[in-house]
Enzyme design. Structure first.
Site, mmCIF file in Angstrom:
data_model
loop_
_atom_site.group_PDB
_atom_site.id
_atom_site.type_symbol
_atom_site.label_atom_id
_atom_site.label_comp_id
_atom_site.label_asym_id
_atom_site.label_seq_id
_atom_site.Cartn_x
_atom_site.Cartn_y
_atom_site.Cartn_z
ATOM 1 N N SER A 161 0.816 -1.215 0.000
ATOM 2 C CA SER A 161 0.000 0.000 0.000
ATOM 3 C C SER A 161 0.850 1.266 0.000
ATOM 4 C CB SER A 161 -0.945 -0.011 1.197
ATOM 5 O OG SER A 161 -0.229 -0.207 2.389
ATOM 6 N N ASP A 403 -2.352 5.917 12.231
ATOM 7 C CA ASP A 403 -1.568 5.431 11.098
ATOM 8 C C ASP A 403 -0.280 6.252 10.983
ATOM 9 O OD1 ASP A 403 -0.444 4.662 8.713
ATOM 10 O OD2 ASP A 403 -2.201 5.105 7.473
ATOM 11 N N HIS A 406 1.627 5.039 6.572
ATOM 12 C CA HIS A 406 1.371 5.647 5.256
ATOM 13 C C HIS A 406 1.667 7.146 5.328
ATOM 14 C CE1 HIS A 406 -1.124 1.951 5.245
ATOM 15 N NE2 HIS A 406 -0.633 1.878 4.026
#
Ligand code: NAG
Ligand code: NAG
Ligand code: NAG
Ligand code: NAG
Ligand code: NAG
Ligand code: NAG
Ligand code: NAG
Length: 428
Positions: A161, A403, A406
């Site tokens: 990702s 998170d 990312h």
């Protein structure tokens, strides 16, 4: 393959140990990576999917102070002779008041998890930095220049990702000139192909978080979180595609922290966080090195263009691990002398460097081009670039993790495409 977990429980006297292994592999570790697990390029992902970044090595950064950066923002053209000498990956982040170059209303390709402004991130200072190599200036991404360079060509991103995160950044940076047409041959969201029709440029995003052939250990269980990795076998979903590409950007890392069974020569050679009887526990680094080596061999055998290995993208949990309230709340980059890089990140990075060097030699002999995009150090300096708690709706629900893996879009990951274009220009 069925895992005889409960049979093990009944047979072994070491029930407690086994039980804890099972609980670890069945509950904790899979949750860590569910955030990375979603291969789908949707623009409307429910916030409940954002429930867990991976474990972190405590980076002990809280004592570091953040002194203001005072460097010129002036930009100059890189001269050819300088390009040869300049190490793009050694430098600092300097202010750039012109950024960002797109936002969530001008670009549709920002995935929900990375749409930090939408979810209420209050500070915007993190948007206004650019990467400054020590020995030259790195021009900001020029979408027209990029599209002219790739006219009639094709580029693929292979990885997890975070690889997709970069592809989406590229689409957003290019959106000032053109939006691509989706020409994916199947509805499989893990394999997207876009066509920039005015330039006849195709962009491929290929999902392969382990890079090698992977199956679920129990194919009958849709929720199975234990994977079988065939460390010496190609993931043909991408290796069979790359002969038609001109540029390839490959990367990986985070998924190797999951529970996995390693196969070599079609037999089990070991496993990590699995409760298989009589199976050697092998560290993730063992599997990572072999998987990377196999993928680089696939490139050597099947690819004729410019291949780029993008190095590990570091996480920035502070104040605890990912599942114990760890967060990334900083609002500005570190200076280079402020960071204490340590832990798993750098071991993976070391392996990447070693395997890259070995593969580069082989490639050179065959007249092929493999380059390293070594952005790890630059990104270590960007604890402020992750979504943190702004990768989902602001709710009181404690199960929603922060998170710190990312990168927000727009955000520091846009610099990877500044670097990508520069590397492409250097090869011309
Ligand atoms: C996005 O950028 C456009 C064009 O620069 C600007 O008009 C708009 O206000 C921005 N929107 C947001 C939400 O920042
Ligand atoms: C874009 O960000 C703004 C805040 O800057 C937010 O109000 C808006 O809902 C977001 N729009 C989209 C389409 O994500
Ligand atoms: C588009 O590019 C491909 C190569 O990627 C080439 O085969 C094809 O002829 C090009 N089409 C046009 C209309 O230029
Ligand atoms: C991309 O679009 C151009 C222009 O319409 C077309 O000629 C080309 O065949 C398309 N490429 C692919 C791979 O469909
Ligand atoms: C796999 O087989 C090859 C050749 O038969 C052998 O050299 C190698 O050691 C084997 N690897 C493992 C992990 O068993
Ligand atoms: C594990 O290995 C031991 C010793 O080789 C053997 O006695 C035992 O049956 C094996 N257990 C399983 C489940 O294969
Ligand atoms: C880092 O470097 C800057 C400028 O070179 C200096 O002012 C600062 O004191 C240094 N910080 C640390 C923690 O050494």
């Amino acid at each position: 393959m069925e895992l005889p977990l409960f049979a093990v429980l009944q047979r072994t006297p070491r029930v407690i140990l086994t039980l804890s292994l099972i609980l670890f592999s069945l509950t904790i570790v899979p949750a860590l990576y569910s955030l990375l697990a979603n291969p789908i390029l949707t623009l409307s992902v429910s916030s409940s999917e954002t429930n867990g970044p991976p474990p972190s090595d405590d980076m002990h950064l809280s004592h570091l102070n953040s002194s203001p950066v005072a460097t010129s923002t002036s930009r100059t053209q890189i001269r050819d002779e300088n390009e040869q000498r300049c190490d793009l990956f050694k430098g600092e982040w300097i202010p750039n008041e012109e950024a960002p170059y797109y936002n969530n209303t001008t670009c549709w390709a920002i995935q929900e998890h990375q749409n930090c402004m939408k979810f209420g991130r209050p500070d915007t200072g993190f948007l206004r930095w650019r990467w400054k190599p020590d020995d030259c200036d790195l021009p900001i991404f020029d979408p027209r220049e990029f599209l002219e360079m790739v006219r009639g060509k094709s580029m693929g991103f292979v990885g997890d990702s975070i690889s997709r995160n970069q592809a989406q950044s590229l689409i957003c940076l290019l959106s000032r000139v053109e939006y691509p047409e989706d020409i994916s041959s199947s509805p499989d969201k893990a394999f997207k192909v876009w066509n920039y029709t005015s330039y006849n440029f195709t962009l491929h995003a290929m999902w392969s978080p382990f890079l090698v052939k992977t199956t679920k250990a129990d194919p009958t269980d849709p929720d199975c979180n234990l994977f079988s990795l065939y460390l010496d076998e190609y993931d043909t979903t991408w290796t069979s595609q790359i002969n038609q590409l001109d540029y390839l950007v490959i990367s990986s890392g985070h998924w190797f922290y999951r529970p996995v069974i390693f196969y070599e020569n079609e037999t089990i050679s070991g496993c990590q966080y699995c409760a298989l009887p009589n199976t050697t526990q092998l560290p993730l680094y063992y599997g990572y090195r072999k998987a990377l080596r196999t993928s680089l061999r696939a490139i050597l055998e099947n690819f004729k263009g410019l291949a780029i290995l993008r190095s590990f993208s570091p996480q920035h949990f502070e104040g605890g691990p990912w599942d114990k309230g760890g967060d990334c709340v900083r609002t500005r980059p570190y200076r280079r002398n402020e960071t204490i890089p340590e832990g798993a990140d750098l071991k993976i990075h070391d392996i990447q460097l070693e395997e890259f060097r070995a593969a580069e030699e082989e490639m050179k002999k065959k007249g092929l081009k493999l380059r390293l995009m070594d952005t790890t150090q630059a990104m270590l300096l960007r604890p402020d670039g992750h979504p943190g708690r702004y990768g989902h709706l602001q709710t009181a629900e404690l199960s929603l993790r922060n998170d710190c893996i990312h990168w927000c879009l727009p955000g520091p990951i846009d610099s990877w495409n500044d670097i990508l274009l520069q590397m492409m220009k250097t090869e011309k």
